[in-house]
Enzyme design. Structure first.
Site, PDB file in Angstrom:
ATOM      1  N   HIS A 179       0.860  -1.196   0.000  1.00  0.00           N
ATOM      2  CA  HIS A 179       0.000   0.000   0.000  1.00  0.00           C
ATOM      3  C   HIS A 179       0.889   1.237   0.000  1.00  0.00           C
ATOM      4  CE1 HIS A 179      -3.471  -2.579   1.660  1.00  0.00           C
ATOM      5  NE2 HIS A 179      -3.653  -2.340   0.373  1.00  0.00           N
TER       6      HIS A 179
ATOM      7  N   GLU B 214       1.689   3.794   3.037  1.00  0.00           N
ATOM      8  CA  GLU B 214       2.141   3.269   4.328  1.00  0.00           C
ATOM      9  C   GLU B 214       3.667   3.326   4.389  1.00  0.00           C
ATOM     10  OE1 GLU B 214       0.079  -0.521   4.371  1.00  0.00           O
ATOM     11  OE2 GLU B 214      -1.858   0.489   4.145  1.00  0.00           O
TER      12      GLU B 214
ATOM     13  N   ARG C  91      -3.245   4.862  -2.059  1.00  0.00           N
ATOM     14  CA  ARG C  91      -3.110   3.507  -1.505  1.00  0.00           C
ATOM     15  C   ARG C  91      -2.838   2.437  -2.579  1.00  0.00           C
ATOM     16  NH1 ARG C  91      -5.644  -0.117   2.425  1.00  0.00           N
ATOM     17  NH2 ARG C  91      -6.836  -1.775   1.464  1.00  0.00           N
TER      18      ARG C  91
ATOM     19  N   HIS D 131       2.663  -3.788   6.612  1.00  0.00           N
ATOM     20  CA  HIS D 131       1.711  -2.711   6.322  1.00  0.00           C
ATOM     21  C   HIS D 131       1.724  -1.742   7.500  1.00  0.00           C
ATOM     22  CE1 HIS D 131      -0.748  -4.331   2.881  1.00  0.00           C
ATOM     23  NE2 HIS D 131      -0.027  -5.409   3.190  1.00  0.00           N
TER      24      HIS D 131
ATOM     25  N   GLU E 296       0.808  -4.913  10.909  1.00  0.00           N
ATOM     26  CA  GLU E 296       0.339  -3.532  10.739  1.00  0.00           C
ATOM     27  C   GLU E 296       1.149  -2.726  11.761  1.00  0.00           C
ATOM     28  OE1 GLU E 296      -1.889  -2.397   8.561  1.00  0.00           O
ATOM     29  OE2 GLU E 296      -2.932  -4.203   7.907  1.00  0.00           O
TER      30      GLU E 296
HETATM   31  O1  0X9 Z   1      -6.866  -3.794   4.319  1.00  0.00           O
HETATM   32  C1  0X9 Z   1      -5.736  -4.250   4.187  1.00  0.00           C
HETATM   33  O2  0X9 Z   1      -5.299  -4.690   3.138  1.00  0.00           O
HETATM   34  C2  0X9 Z   1      -4.810  -4.296   5.393  1.00  0.00           C
HETATM   35  N1  0X9 Z   1      -4.963  -3.144   6.200  1.00  0.00           N
HETATM   36  S1  0X9 Z   1      -4.380  -1.739   5.666  1.00  0.00           S
HETATM   37  O3  0X9 Z   1      -4.784  -0.695   6.572  1.00  0.00           O
HETATM   38  N2  0X9 Z   1      -2.799  -1.800   5.741  1.00  0.00           N
HETATM   39  O4  0X9 Z   1      -4.788  -1.526   4.329  1.00  0.00           O
HETATM   40  C3  0X9 Z   1      -5.116  -5.510   6.212  1.00  0.00           C
HETATM   41  C4  0X9 Z   1      -5.276  -6.754   5.420  1.00  0.00           C
HETATM   42  C5  0X9 Z   1      -5.067  -7.944   6.224  1.00  0.00           C
HETATM   43  N3  0X9 Z   1      -3.766  -8.359   6.044  1.00  0.00           N
HETATM   44  C6  0X9 Z   1      -3.445  -9.400   5.263  1.00  0.00           C
HETATM   45  N4  0X9 Z   1      -4.314 -10.335   4.961  1.00  0.00           N
HETATM   46  N5  0X9 Z   1      -2.246  -9.414   4.814  1.00  0.00           N
HETATM   47 ZN    ZN Z   2      -1.796  -1.746   3.976  1.00  0.00          ZN
END
Ligand code: 0X9
Ligand code: ZN
Length: 425
Positions: free
Chosen positions: A179, A182, A235, A304, A379
């Site tokens: 992303h 980040e 993003r 992330h 995260e």
């Molecule tokens: O939404 C997402 O892709 C991730 N959160 S973010 O705020 N960084 O965008 C979390 C996704 C869950 N993580 C994985 N399955 N890797």
């Molecule tokens: Zn992310």
């Protein structure tokens, strides 16, 4: 005179080619908390509808932040009223907080030989740093190219392989920067790579020697460049899509239970899964590269931000993975180690229950398709849920984040190696 004209014309041409950084003077940031499906549906019309509205996180039943232009303020508040929602004003002038100099970026025109973690870096700077490492550690470091982005940039990473290690090494792959906004993610990845090469700590060097390491700081280079040139809050990837919207969420685009849940079919959404699985060159080429690596993969790691969570599969279902007891055991060790140095608290668990349903992530794919039994997603800092401030972690926290994440990764790998009977150096 002619020369002057040419210079002036090309300067003009250049400035037109180089995208201008978007400004958000007197834009407001509102937080809205939809609690019902019809409210969520009503808010969806705002996604990608105009440049005057930006949805800062993927819409779900819970707090969502919106960036609203002055000219759209009235219409936005009207819509909320009609949906029975009352917003909380988070920031009365978005530009003034974006202008605060908490995220200094190294000047890549004056690239010094010292690459530091006191500042954030542009893509070129980090790629240059990686190339310098090959020259510095020719027996240990090579560059790998995991693929290509939509705009033709290389997915360039570091392979770290100490030749004096055990012969039958397994690999650990660390992916960051999926992303774009980040920024702490690539910064932590490069910090960690540097530790694997320069640490004075015998345990870190032991682990460095025990595996073949692949570190990919920028899995979404086009998006990252765009956050520097144009929109700090970008993003997704940067491929053109329907409805005049851009980009796909690369963490919804992987071909494992693709788009089943927690992913959007709207090209303007922040969690757009793409027109099909692996529609994006970034995820397509990276997944092929991962499949082709020669060593058995011991662990897959994805960095992330933000929220201070450690996550493991699955995102597509609440069903727990078959080795969830081991995943939890390793999780507990990793979270404990994260806290040791600065008291930083992490929570988490399986993606589906710990945050929200989300199909098509690299973590799920690595586990489900590549069969990597230890697949985790961090995260990173900060905690909390302000999508307006959460992606902009002050540069003064890069080093502490790097240190504690290194602590956590070291203990995590040791714990998994102990369970699997993988002998460390
Ligand atoms: O939404 C997402 O892709 C991730 N959160 S973010 O705020 N960084 O965008 C979390 C996704 C869950 N993580 C994985 N399955 N890797
Ligand atoms: Zn992310």
């Amino acid at each position: 005179m002619k020369l002057l004209l040419v210079v002036l014309l090309s300067a003009n041409f250049l400035s037109q080619c180089l995208a201008e950084r978007l400004r958000f003077d007197h834009y407001k940031v509102y937080r809205v908390q939809p609690t019902r499906a019809d409210q969520l549906k009503g808010l969806e019309v705002l996604e990608g509808s105009s440049h005057d509205v930006m949805v800062l996180n993927n819409l779900h039943l819970g707090p969502t932040d919106f960036l609203i232009a002055p000219s759209y303020d009235k219409a936005f508040l009207g819509l909320l009223k009609s949906l029975g929602l009352s917003p909380e004003l988070i920031d009365a002038n978005a530009q003034s907080s974006l202008s605060l100099d908490i995220e200094p970026v190294a000047d890549s025109n004056r690239r010094s030989e010292v690459y530091s973690w006191m500042v954030y870096h542009e893509l070129n700077d980090t790629q240059h740093w990686m190339q310098n490492l090959v020259a510095k550690y020719p027996d240990i470091v090579t560059i790998f190219v995991a693929g290509q982005s939509y705009e033709g940039r290389k997915l360039m990473g570091l392979k770290i392989n100490h030749k004096d290690g055990r012969a039958d090494k397994q690999s650990i792959f660390l992916e960051a920067g999926m992303h774009a906004r980040e920024w702490i993610s690539p910064a932590t990845a490069t910090y960690f790579a540097n530790e694997l090469l320069t640490s004075q700590n015998a345990q870190i060097m032991g682990l460095a020697r025990s595996y073949v390491w692949y570190i990919l700081p920028h899995a979404n280079p086009d998006g990252y460049v765009y956050t520097h040139t144009t929109n700090r809050m970008w993003r997704k990837t940067r491929s053109p899509q329907d409805k005049n919207c851009f980009g796909t969420d690369p963490n919804r685009n992987w071909g494992f239970h693709w788009r089943e849940v927690g992913a959007s079919s709207d090209p303007c959404s922040e969690s757009y899964a793409g027109p099909k699985a692996f529609s994006e060159p970034e995820t397509q080429t990276l997944s092929q590269h991962l499949t082709s690596l020669p060593e058995p993969m011991f662990m897959y790691l994805s960095l992330h931000s933000f929220s201070q969570l450690l996550l493991y599969p699955f995102g597509y279902t609440s069903k727990l993975p078959e080795n969830h007891r081991q995943l939890e055991q390793v999780f507990n060790v990793a979270v404990g180690a994260m806290k040791r140095r600065y008291g930083t608290r992490y929570t988490g668990g399986n993606v589906y229950d710990a945050i929200y349903p989300a199909a098509g992530s690299s973590t799920d794919w690595a586990y489900g398709v590549l069969n990597v039994k230890y697949s985790y997603c961090y995260e990173l800092r900060p905690s909390g849920y302000s999508f307006w401030t959460g992606f902009r972690l002050p540069a003064s926290q890069i080093i502490p984040t790097g240190q504690e994440t290194t602590d956590s990764l070291m203990e995590m790998i040791k714990a998994a190696a102990a369970i699997e009977g993988y002998k460390l150096q």
